[in-house]
Write a protein that holds these residues in place. Structure first.
Motif, mmCIF file in Angstrom:
data_model
loop_
_atom_site.group_PDB
_atom_site.id
_atom_site.type_symbol
_atom_site.label_atom_id
_atom_site.label_comp_id
_atom_site.label_asym_id
_atom_site.label_seq_id
_atom_site.Cartn_x
_atom_site.Cartn_y
_atom_site.Cartn_z
ATOM 1 N N PRO A 311 34.428 -21.112 1.660
ATOM 2 C CA PRO A 311 33.153 -21.425 1.028
ATOM 3 C C PRO A 311 33.354 -21.723 -0.453
ATOM 4 O O PRO A 311 34.150 -21.073 -1.124
ATOM 5 C CB PRO A 311 32.330 -20.153 1.251
ATOM 6 N N VAL A 312 32.657 -22.702 -0.955
ATOM 7 C CA VAL A 312 32.776 -23.073 -2.355
ATOM 8 C C VAL A 312 31.396 -22.988 -2.990
ATOM 9 O O VAL A 312 30.380 -23.173 -2.342
ATOM 10 C CB VAL A 312 33.340 -24.490 -2.512
ATOM 11 N N SER A 313 31.396 -22.707 -4.272
ATOM 12 C CA SER A 313 30.140 -22.618 -4.999
ATOM 13 C C SER A 313 29.958 -23.869 -5.839
ATOM 14 O O SER A 313 30.927 -24.518 -6.244
ATOM 15 C CB SER A 313 30.135 -21.383 -5.895
ATOM 16 N N LEU A 314 28.720 -24.193 -6.134
ATOM 17 C CA LEU A 314 28.425 -25.346 -6.973
ATOM 18 C C LEU A 314 29.006 -25.156 -8.367
ATOM 19 O O LEU A 314 29.532 -26.101 -8.966
ATOM 20 C CB LEU A 314 26.909 -25.560 -7.035
ATOM 21 N N GLY A 315 28.918 -23.911 -8.879
ATOM 22 C CA GLY A 315 29.470 -23.647 -10.201
ATOM 23 C C GLY A 315 30.956 -23.929 -10.280
ATOM 24 O O GLY A 315 31.441 -24.515 -11.254
#
Length: 733
Positions: A311-315
């Motif tokens: 999972p990756v975050s927008l930040g």
């Protein structure tokens, strides 16, 4: 005359495919091309047209029915691939539920023509025996022999039926870059030894890219177990979920389930081939040849474990985008413009601090406007139902010709061939913008830096772009603007800190010589762009060179006799315009035919190791993996600087070539020069946004590929070769 008309009719029927009729179905064999070259892959279509109320079956008929079959009778040197089945329907309710087609079923099959075929072979006859069940209240076995004639020549020519093939292809399963699918066992209320329920969940990788009004899973046929046709919808806040009953016939309960997931929404129907491990908690979807890939990301050392996408975050992606934009400043594509920017800083270093700061902001504005325009293009391409790729505009030869001409004019201006004057006309507009150190020059340099940056990729940038291309419009815009901020940041920092500019040398006569010297990197850019154009035009690219020479001559006349001359300025201007118009008509239109590209086969990137590299296709990967071979795929393009300067020399180095030969690895080349949609989709499956991309598939026929890291801009090809050798060693295990 009548005899001639009859012969023409016979020839047309032969090319299109004769119609064979069974009791309630017509069968026909159609080809995407009328003439093909040796080495081509031709798409064949077996079209079954049924009477109203009658139907036939998918490759898994469901609770009853048998699949359609094709038995090919082809000349030596032509081989048939697997059938691309159109998306099935659950047929009208009866005592049993079946999967199949009503009205029309078009089975697409790729036919590979061996390169040893002589172009003078002329027409060859393609035959197939097709068998099917045609059913209404009862089923009748049916069959027909279908034929079509294919000409073998020196160039490919579309058939009369070619326009129908895109619509037929759109009804087959597509590459999945939108969903992750999971499957997990669930106990029945009254469990038995032979039945269990499985819950299949689907979740979009990006928020609501595809509307989901209805979902259905069509299982592959299996002799050991059966997935029931009945589907129960299960509430699921994160996406959708389906409950199916599985009946066991023999052996152990299945550890994975394969089939076709069909999604309906917004008046569209789309299908994705999936293979899902089944467990108490289901892992991410495994890949089939047309499904999402769970790829193994490699760094410079060892590969990561083969899990699903983390999972990756927008930040985090915004941080990657900013760092990637910073790194673009040292990429070879952008260096000529950076040299101009340095010259501008030197020129303005002693100016009022407010003016220097404003010029830095205007340069940043030019960069941001460019990236905003690119984001708009990406959003438009996605809205049209296509995949977008970084640098895709370089797939347009018209864009390349225009950019080559523009950069040539910039170089001529730097050499002083024509001067920058207020009120200059069309010929010197580009040079004026690039050469000026005022607001217009700063803004144009921002535009030019962005355009020249697009064929380059960098560490961090690839991850950010891959994430952006799978997101909604606002996120795409945000990511692209952040990349632009990274590209512009060094100059904004310098312009806002006048103390840093004090370290620059004082303006003087040396600046004129430096300006001339900066023309040579621009000329190097012209040479690179000329090579890119050669991939589109082949030997005809000579006429682009002729046009550039004529343009340079016109620019010299304009500068020498119109700008610096004292008499007959009107004649000089008229001569320059005549040269430009004549050069365009004679060279670009008359001989280059700049709107007409050479064939894709002739334009493909040709590696020097011609004895082993073969064109990429999903079928080629699947065939090699079925034989238990290691597969290396190089996604490259003629306009990609990193591909040709680092990756290609590494792949074709003596050490890597010897290791490939030792392991009997299959090496495939995916040419992205013209940004074909199939390769764009394949790149997006592995989180990429453009080239270069190198995949290494292990010997195991079902393991995910290793995704090699993006080379850094200063990395040597020898060090990247070591990464490839490590990957080959791990693949051999």
């Amino acid at each position: 005359m009548r005899f001639f008309a009859i012969m023409v009719a016979v020839a047309v029927l032969g090319l299109a495919g004769l119609t064979a009729r069974a009791a309630h179905t017509e069968a026909q064999l159609l080809l995407s091309v009328a003439t093909a070259k040796p080495g081509d892959t031709v798409l064949a279509a077996v079209r079954l047209q049924m009477d109203p109320g009658w139907h036939t079956y998918w490759k898994n008929g469901g609770d009853a029915g048998t699949p359609n079959k094709i038995e090919w009778q082809l000349p030596a040197g032509i081989t048939a691939g697997e059938i691309a089945w159109p998306l099935p329907e659950k047929l009208p309710p009866a005592e049993v539920t079946t999967y199949g087609y009503e009205g029309e079923a078009v089975l697409l099959v790729p036919l590979k023509i061996d390169a040893s075929f002589s172009p003078a072979s002329g027409p060859v006859e393609l035959k197939a025996k097709v068998s099917w069940l045609e059913c209404q209240d009862a089923c009748i076995p049916a069959g027909a022999d279908v034929t079509a004639t294919l000409n073998i020549g020196t160039e490919s020519k579309a058939s009369a039926d070619a326009a129908s093939f895109p619509a037929w292809q759109a009804k087959t399963p597509e590459t999945n870059s939108f969903f992750t699918f999971q499957a997990g066992w669930e106990p029945l209320a009254a469990p038995t030894n032979k039945t269990r329920t499985v819950v299949i969940k689907g979740q979009q990788t990006a928020a609501d890219v595809i509307p989901v009004d209805k979902a259905e899973f069509f299982p592959e046929a299996n002799n050991a177990f059966e997935v029931a046709s009945a589907t129960e919808k299960v509430p699921d806040a994160a996406g959708f979920a389906l409950r199916k009953v599985v009946t066991l016939f023999s052996g152990d309960w299945p550890k994975e389930i394969s089939g076709l997931m069909v999604i309906e929404g917004n008046h569209q129907r789309r299908g994705f081939n999936v293979t899902m491990p089944v467990g108490p908690t289901a892992p991410a979807t495994k890949t089939t040849s047309a499904a999402t890939s769970g790829a193994v990301k490699m760094d410079a050392g060892a590969p990561a474990p083969p899990t699903g996408k983390a999972p990756v975050s927008l930040g985090m992606m915004l941080l990657y985008a900013f760092i990637g934009g910073l790194i673009l400043n040292i990429m070879p594509c952008v260096l000529p413009v950076i040299a101009l920017k340095i010259l501008g800083f030197v020129s303005e270093a002693r100016s009022e601090p407010r003016r220097v700061r404003n010029l830095g902001f205007i340069y940043a504005l030019g960069v941001l406007v460019s990236f905003l325009a690119f984001a708009g293009i990406i959003i438009g391409v996605k809205a049209a139902g296509h995949h977008a790729g970084w640098g895709m505009q370089f797939g347009s030869p018209i864009f390349v010709v225009c950019l080559t001409t523009l950069v040539t004019l910039v170089a001529l201006n730097l050499f002083g061939v024509f001067e920058v004057v207020i009120g200059g006309r069309a010929l010197n507009a580009a040079g004026e913008l690039a050469g000026r150190h005022g607001a217009s020059g700063a803004f144009f340099n921002g535009l030019l830096a962005t355009i020249l940056a697009t064929p380059c990729t960098a560490p961090f940038l690839v991850d950010a772009l891959g994430f952006a291309f799978s997101q909604t419009a606002p996120v795409i815009v945000l990511i692209f603007l952040t990349i632009g901020l990274g590209l512009a940041a060094p100059y904004v920092v310098l312009s806002c800190n006048p103390a840093l500019l004090k370290f620059l040398p004082k303006p003087g006569a040396w600046m004129e010589k430096f300006k001339i010297a900066m023309g040579f990197p621009m000329l190097a850019t012209v040479v690179w762009l000329f090579c890119v154009a050669a991939a589109d035009y082949g030997p005809r690219v000579l006429w682009l060179g002729v046009f550039l020479v004529i343009t340079a001559f016109a620019a010299w006349i304009f500068g020498e006799f119109f700008q610096r001359g004292r008499t007959r300025k009107g004649a000089a201007l008229a001569t320059a315009l005549i040269l430009l118009i004549g050069g365009y008509a004679y060279a670009l239109e008359g001989h280059l035919h700049w709107r007409e590209m050479i064939s894709e086969t002739d334009a493909a990137v040709k590696p020097s190791d011609k004895t082993s590299w073969q064109p990429w296709s999903p079928e080629a990967v699947a065939a090699a993996r079925a034989e238990g071979k290691i597969v290396v795929v190089d996604f490259t393009a003629a306009w990609c600087v990193t591909c040709n300067a680092i990756v290609k020399p590494a792949l074709e180095s003596e050490a890597v070539a010897a290791r490939r030969k030792e392991l009997n690895a299959v090496v495939l080349l995916a040419d992205y020069t013209r940004t074909p949609q199939a390769i764009t989709e394949e790149i997006s499956k592995y989180g990429g946004a453009g080239v270069p991309l190198v995949l290494v598939y292990p010997k195991s026929s079902d393991g995910p590929p290793m995704v090699l890291p993006q080379p850094s801009p200063l990395q040597l090809s020898s060090s990247y070769g070591k990464i490839i050798l490590d990957a080959l060693g791990q693949a051999a295990k």
